[in-house]
Motif scaffolding. Sequence first.
Motif, short mmCIF file in Angstrom:
data_model
loop_
_atom_site.label_atom_id
_atom_site.label_comp_id
_atom_site.label_asym_id
_atom_site.label_seq_id
_atom_site.Cartn_x
_atom_site.Cartn_y
_atom_site.Cartn_z
N PRO A 170 -6.20 -30.63 37.82
CA PRO A 170 -5.88 -29.42 38.57
C PRO A 170 -5.79 -29.73 40.07
O PRO A 170 -6.64 -30.46 40.61
CB PRO A 170 -7.08 -28.51 38.29
N GLU A 171 -4.80 -29.13 40.69
CA GLU A 171 -4.60 -29.35 42.13
C GLU A 171 -5.06 -28.12 42.91
O GLU A 171 -4.86 -26.99 42.46
CB GLU A 171 -3.11 -29.61 42.39
N ILE A 172 -5.65 -28.36 44.07
CA ILE A 172 -6.04 -27.24 44.94
C ILE A 172 -4.82 -26.86 45.78
O ILE A 172 -4.26 -27.70 46.50
CB ILE A 172 -7.20 -27.65 45.90
N THR A 173 -4.39 -25.61 45.66
CA THR A 173 -3.29 -25.14 46.50
C THR A 173 -3.76 -23.89 47.24
O THR A 173 -4.70 -23.22 46.78
CB THR A 173 -2.04 -24.78 45.65
N MET A 174 -3.12 -23.59 48.34
CA MET A 174 -3.61 -22.45 49.12
C MET A 174 -2.51 -21.83 49.97
O MET A 174 -1.67 -22.56 50.51
CB MET A 174 -4.71 -22.96 50.05
N ASP A 175 -2.56 -20.54 50.06
CA ASP A 175 -1.65 -19.81 50.93
C ASP A 175 -1.90 -20.27 52.39
O ASP A 175 -3.05 -20.38 52.81
CB ASP A 175 -1.98 -18.31 50.74
N GLU A 176 -0.83 -20.54 53.13
CA GLU A 176 -0.97 -21.13 54.47
C GLU A 176 -1.68 -20.18 55.45
O GLU A 176 -2.47 -20.62 56.29
CB GLU A 176 0.41 -21.56 54.99
N GLU A 177 -1.41 -18.88 55.31
CA GLU A 177 -2.05 -17.93 56.22
C GLU A 177 -3.57 -17.94 56.01
O GLU A 177 -4.36 -17.97 56.96
CB GLU A 177 -1.49 -16.53 55.96
N LEU A 178 -3.96 -17.97 54.74
CA LEU A 178 -5.39 -18.01 54.42
C LEU A 178 -6.00 -19.33 54.91
O LEU A 178 -7.09 -19.36 55.49
CB LEU A 178 -5.58 -17.88 52.89
N ARG A 179 -5.28 -20.41 54.71
CA ARG A 179 -5.79 -21.73 55.13
C ARG A 179 -6.08 -21.74 56.64
O ARG A 179 -7.14 -22.18 57.08
CB ARG A 179 -4.78 -22.83 54.78
N LEU A 180 -5.14 -21.21 57.40
CA LEU A 180 -5.32 -21.23 58.85
C LEU A 180 -6.51 -20.37 59.28
O LEU A 180 -7.26 -20.74 60.18
CB LEU A 180 -4.04 -20.79 59.56
N LYS A 181 -6.69 -19.24 58.59
CA LYS A 181 -7.84 -18.36 58.91
C LYS A 181 -9.15 -19.06 58.56
O LYS A 181 -10.15 -18.93 59.26
CB LYS A 181 -7.74 -17.06 58.12
#
Length: 338
Positions: A311-322
Motif C-alpha cells: 500500500p502506498e501513502i497518498t495525500m491531497d496536496e492542500e492537506l499536505r501543505l497544512k
Amino acid sequence: MEQALDIAKNNLPVKGFLDLKDIQIPQGQDLIDAILKLKKEKNAVILAHYYQPGEIQDIADYLGDSLQLARAAKDTDADMIAFCGVHFMAEAAKILNPTKKVVLPDTLAGCSLADGCSGEGLRKMREQHPGALVATYINCNAETKAESDIIVTSSNAETIINALPKDQPIIFAPDKNLGRYLMKKTGRDMILWDGSCIVHEAFSMERIAKQLAENPDAKLIAHPESETPVLELAHFIGSTSALLNYVEKDDCQKFIIATEEGILHEMKKRAPHKELIPALVFDESCNCSECFFMKRNTLEKLYLCMKYELPEITMDEELRLKALKPIEAMLELSKTIK
Ligand code: 13P
Ligand code: SF4
C-alpha cells in the motif's frame, strides 16, 4: 504459504491488481535477500521504528524514534521509502518528502492515539478555546496535524512547550498522560485532549511496585505515555531514544522497562551485559507489552509492499501543505535535539 497468501490478500488494497495465487513469497534467508535486492533495484530506503519486530529492525537502513525517522524521511534521496512503523509515521514521511513513493507494509498498522483524535474533533476543541495554541503529539493523522500550530514528539515535547509564548493558553492533544507529564515538567497549565496509548496505559503500578521490591538493585525506566502512578515510581522517564541512551550509559546493571517491548531488541545490542526486565501489565495472562499495531508489519509484508509498491501513502496536496506547517515549526524548534 497459505498464511503468506492471506497476508497478501489483506494487504493489497487494489482489487484485481494481482492474481494472488501467483504470488510467491520467499522464506528465511531468501526472503531477506529478496528484500535487499528490491531495495537496490528500486533505490529504496527502509526506515524502522524501535518498536518493530526484531528481524525488521535488523535489516533497516535507519532505525529511530519518531523524530529521528521524520528527519531521515525528510533527508533521504532514495526514490522509495519503505516505512516500517505505524500509519501516522509513514504519513509524516510523505508530508515531509512528497516526491518520494512511501509504502507501509500494513495499512492497518494504526495507533490508539491517532485513531482517537480526528481533525474535526480538534477543530471543535479549538473553537471552544479561542486564542489557545494547539500543540499536538506527532501520533495523529494528517487532518489532525493540519488543525495544529505545532507538532511535538516525546523527545522534543518539553523543549517545545517551554518555548511557546507564556501568555497564551495551550491545548495539548491527543495523549493526556504525556500532557500531564509535560504540565508537571514545564509548569504550564494545558487543556488536555482525552486520549491515551493502549500499550502504555496497560502497565500496572501495583505489579511494577512488586517487581521493584523483588529487584531492589533495578531501576524502573518509563516512557511518558505511561500513566501518572507508573511515572511516579520511575527512576527515569524519557522518549524511546532517551530510554535507550539511559540504559546504555547509566551505571545500573538491571532495568525494569515500562515501554513497548520491541525496544529491548536494540537495548540488548547496546547493553548486552545488563539485565532487562519488561514491566508487567494489568492482564496477568499476558506478560507482554507489545503494540499490536506495530507488530502488524512482518518481513513478508515488507517484501510485498516493496515488490508491488503497495500500500502506498497518498495525500491531497492542500492537506499536505497544512499538515507540513506545524511539523516544520517542530523541526525548527528542535534543532538541538538528537
Ligand atoms: P517515540 O516518539 O518515543 O518514538 O514514541 C512513539 C510511540 O509510538 C510511542 O508509543
Ligand atoms: Fe500508538 Fe501506543 Fe502503539 Fe505507540 S505504542 S504506536 S502510541 S498504540
